[in-house]
Structure formats: C-alpha cells, structure tokens
Design a protein around this motif. Structure first.
Motif: not given
Length: 453
Positions: A188-195, A200-204, A220-223
């Motif tokens: 489900q992570v992709e759907s959350a990112i595309r909301d 912006a998104v922080s990933f570890t 999605e042009i999100k930093p």
C-alpha cells in the motif's frame, strides 16, 4: 494484517489489522487537515509540544524498550538508551528550530531581499525496524518543529512499537493528528506516496526499496530524503591506539546484533599490524554473549527475521568459499530463535561477498592493506557511501584521508554515529539528502525568496 513475530522464540506476538486503502487516505486527510493549525503556531508553542512528547517517551521508556526487544530482538540494555536519544532529539529541535529556520537577508538589487523557510505540508515517513524509536524521531522531530504534519508508516515488523510512539503524542496532549500512525502493508506504500496531500517523503531502508520509493515519488514530482544501506570502512593504521580502535570497532559492529546501516563492517588494517589487530578483534568478539534480548546481560540478541539470518549465512559461506578464513563463528545454529553467532572473517578481499555486499548482522570482515593509499582505495571501492572511520595518531594525515573518503560522514579516532546536532546521510547508493542538524531541518521546507523594491 500486520503480524509481529518474536525473533527470540519465533512465536507470533500479536496480529494488527492493516488499514484499508480507504482508511489509509482518510488518515492522510486527518494529518492534512491538522496542518493549517499546526503551522500557524509559534515556534515556542510547537516546542512545548515536542518537550511534552520527550517527557512521555522517558516515562514510557521501559515499556517501549521491552516492546522493541520482543518485536525485533534489540537487547533491553540498548533499547532504553535508544528511547532516551529519541527524547533528546525532540528537545534539541524544540530548542534550536527557530534559530535554524530564521530569516536570512541576502544582498541584491532590491532594497531588501531575504529567504524565509516555510513548511511544505504533510510528509510521509517510511521507516525500518532496526531502531524503531530513534529513526522515527529522527524524521518526526525536525519535520514537526518546521511546521509540517507527519504521517508515519513504520515497518510491519514493529507495529507495537509504532503504536507506543503514537500514544506518546496522545499522552503529551499534542494537537490531534499532527502525527498520524499509518499501519499499512508494504503493497500500500505506493498509494500513500501518490496521495496528492503528501508533499514529500522520507525513507530509511535498503537501497533496493529506496530506489522504488524514489521512482514513485519522482514520478509525482515530490522531494525525497533517502537514508539507505552502508558497507562502512574502518581504516586502522599502525600508529593508532590499537586497543581503543579495537574496542570501538567491535562496539560499532555489534550494536543491535550488527543490524545497523552505519556499523563498521569492513575493517581495513595496515599490513604491519594486521595479525596483531585481528587477534585483538577476535578476543573481544569472543567475549560477547548471545541470548534473550530481555536479559540485562545479553550483548547480542537474535536477527530480526529468519530470511535475514539466512541471507547473512549465505554471505558468510560464500566469503569463506572464496578463500577467507573464519576465526570465529560462521556456523548456522540450531534451536529456537533467529540467532547468528558473532563471526570474524579475515583475509577478505575485494572480490568476496562480505566485501562487495552490505552485511546486516554480527559479521566483521578484516581486510589487509599494504599502506594508506591502498587502504583509501579499498575503503572507497564500494557502491555505498554512508559512514567511514580512520584510526591514526597522525592528525594531519587523518584530516587529509577524511577528505578523500567517499562518505557522508567520517569519524577520526571514534565511532561513526548519528547525533541530533550534526547532519547525517550518504552518497552513492547510500542515498541523498541529510537528516538532523541544521541541514536536516531544511530538507522539507520551502526556501522562499522575498524581493522588496
């Protein structure tokens, strides 16, 4: 369904229902609606909230440390300090965010021109299991103090730890939904990112997963800020304090059973002291106790999952088959739990698995270098570039080598670690962007230029 499994026993601890896709987007909406009120608060008002959260973390330290031990195997004696570090991070940004984000006047053809730093909106943090409290607040504290609201998607391994983090905000009386826990499955992570409400998104996490997150966010042009894997070198020269170097190399490698991105993984040793230093490492590693992570005298708990242990053993086996010597450990144990013995491989070379791949577990690889030039070449011969260390009594040489090491941070005669006061992050396949320090808080703000005639 999110299933928490105890790596010490292999037994299921608890099953947590994952949010449906509809619930996922409702929860993101909750954080989005909270943004206007939160960003309008003054820095001192936000700081009061973060300090209250820090107090609640300390009040609940033992329960959170125990939950981490049960869910992912972190020794209880490491869990308490991790929670304390998370609390300190809250307080650091409460004390310093306003200064870090203060208006900067710049000369131009205007009568007045300046840059102000404003929050972006609602952020998504995608977090790993290996430091459930610290890595959460490394993301949350600066982002919240900058005025953003935060959605936290924690790892499926640690849903109980994520729930306790969310409860700390509730007990602290934080404004509702400035931090929203998002218990969802990986698919489900992709759907959350595309909301569209996620700014912006922080990933570890791993480099492989990070590339997928970056691709989706980029479309999605999100930093994004990515803190990915590492194969950190630790160079030890003949003029170093060898006992201190061995102590710190072992400490760095075995924290959290070696499941750390910035652990010292490749120990590159000058040839004239190679045998001596390998024995110093072996004698220290041999004293470490594996056992129940809830026991106060346990040094090393189990690996977090069975598949991770299997992959570690593959790396050890392939490295030995390629010609490395195994001075300690190296055998897959029988019995309950996902334990792996402390393992020391020597005479590791560039073509071997433990040199080329990131290793996540209590495995130390010792590599011989003829001189400092070969040591630097070996240190940099990796697709990763997170942290690095050098041990030498020559201060001038140490600074020169530090400049040449391809890494986001370098420790001279000390341990590579994350510190709320200092920026942390990597280059190459270890990611991009910075977390922590005055640099980290500026990753998720709008540096807005104002020009006045």
């Amino acid at each position: 369904m999110l299933i928490a499994r105890n790596p010490y026993t292999g037994a299921v601890i608890e099953e947590y229902p994952a949010l449906s896709n509809e619930q996922l987007h409702e929860r993101i909406g909750d954080a989005d609606r909270a943004f206007d009120g939160w960003q309008a608060m003054t820095y001192p008002a936000r700081a009061e909230v973060l300090r209250a959260v820090a107090r609640e973390l300390r009040n609940d330290k033992q329960r959170l440390a125990k939950t981490m031990a049960i869910e992912m195997g972190k020794p209880i004696k490491e869990g308490g300090p991790e929670v304390e570090k998370a609390a300190v991070c809250c307080e650091f940004y409460a004390d310093n965010a306003e200064t870090f984000l203060s208006k900067e006047e710049l000369p131009s053809d205007a009568s007045l021109s300046y840059v102000c730093y404003q929050p972006l909106g609602t952020l998504l943090g995608i977090l790993p299991w290996n430091a459930p409290a610290w890595l959460a607040f490394r993301y949350l504290a600066p982002a919240l103090m900058a005025g953003n609201t935060c959605v936290m998607k924690h790892d499926p391994n640690v849903p109980g730890s994520a729930r306790l983090i969310a409860e700390a905000f509730q007990r602290a009386g934080a404004p509702e939904n400035i931090m929203v826990n998002l218990p969802i499955e990986t698919a489900q992570v992709e759907s959350a990112i595309r909301d569209p409400r996620i700014m912006a998104v922080s990933f570890t996490g791993s480099a492989g997963a990070g590339s997928k997150v970056a691709a989706v966010a980029g479309s999605e042009i999100k930093p994004t800020v990515l803190e990915l894997g590492g194969s950190d070198p630790c160079i030890v020269l003949a003029d170093a304090d060898l006992d201190a170097a061995a102590d710190i190399a072992v400490l760095s490698r075995i924290i959290n059973a070696g499941q750390s991105c910035i652990a010292a993984k490749r120990i590159i040793i000058e040839e004239s002291i190679y045998d001596d230093f390998c024995e110093r490492l072996r004698s220290r590693l041999a004293k470490l106790k594996l056992g129940d992570p809830l026991s106060a005298d346990t040094d090393i708990g189990p690996i977090a999952r069975a598949d991770l242990r299997d992959n570690l053993h593959r790396q050890v086996s392939e490295t030995i088959e390629a010609g490395a010597k195994c001075l300690l450990g190296g055998e897959l144990p029988s019995g309950k739990g996902y334990f792996y013995p402390v393992t020391l491989l020597t005479d590791v070379e560039e073509n071997m698995c433990a040199f080329k791949e990131e290793t996540f577990g209590p495995l130390m690889a010792a590599i011989k270098a003829s001189d400092i030039e070969e040591a630097v070449q070996l240190a940099n011969e990796t697709p990763y570039g997170l942290g690095a260390a050098i041990w030498t009594g020559n201060a001038e040489l140490a600074r020169e080598v530090a400049d040449r090491l391809e890494a986001g941070q370098v420790a001279i005669n000390g341990i590579v670690k994350t510190d709320p006061r200092l920026p942390s992050g990597g280059i190459k396949r270890s990611g991009y962007g910075r977390e922590l320090g005055p640099h980290g808080i500026k990753e998720f703000v709008n540096a807005k230029q104002i020009w006045i005639k």
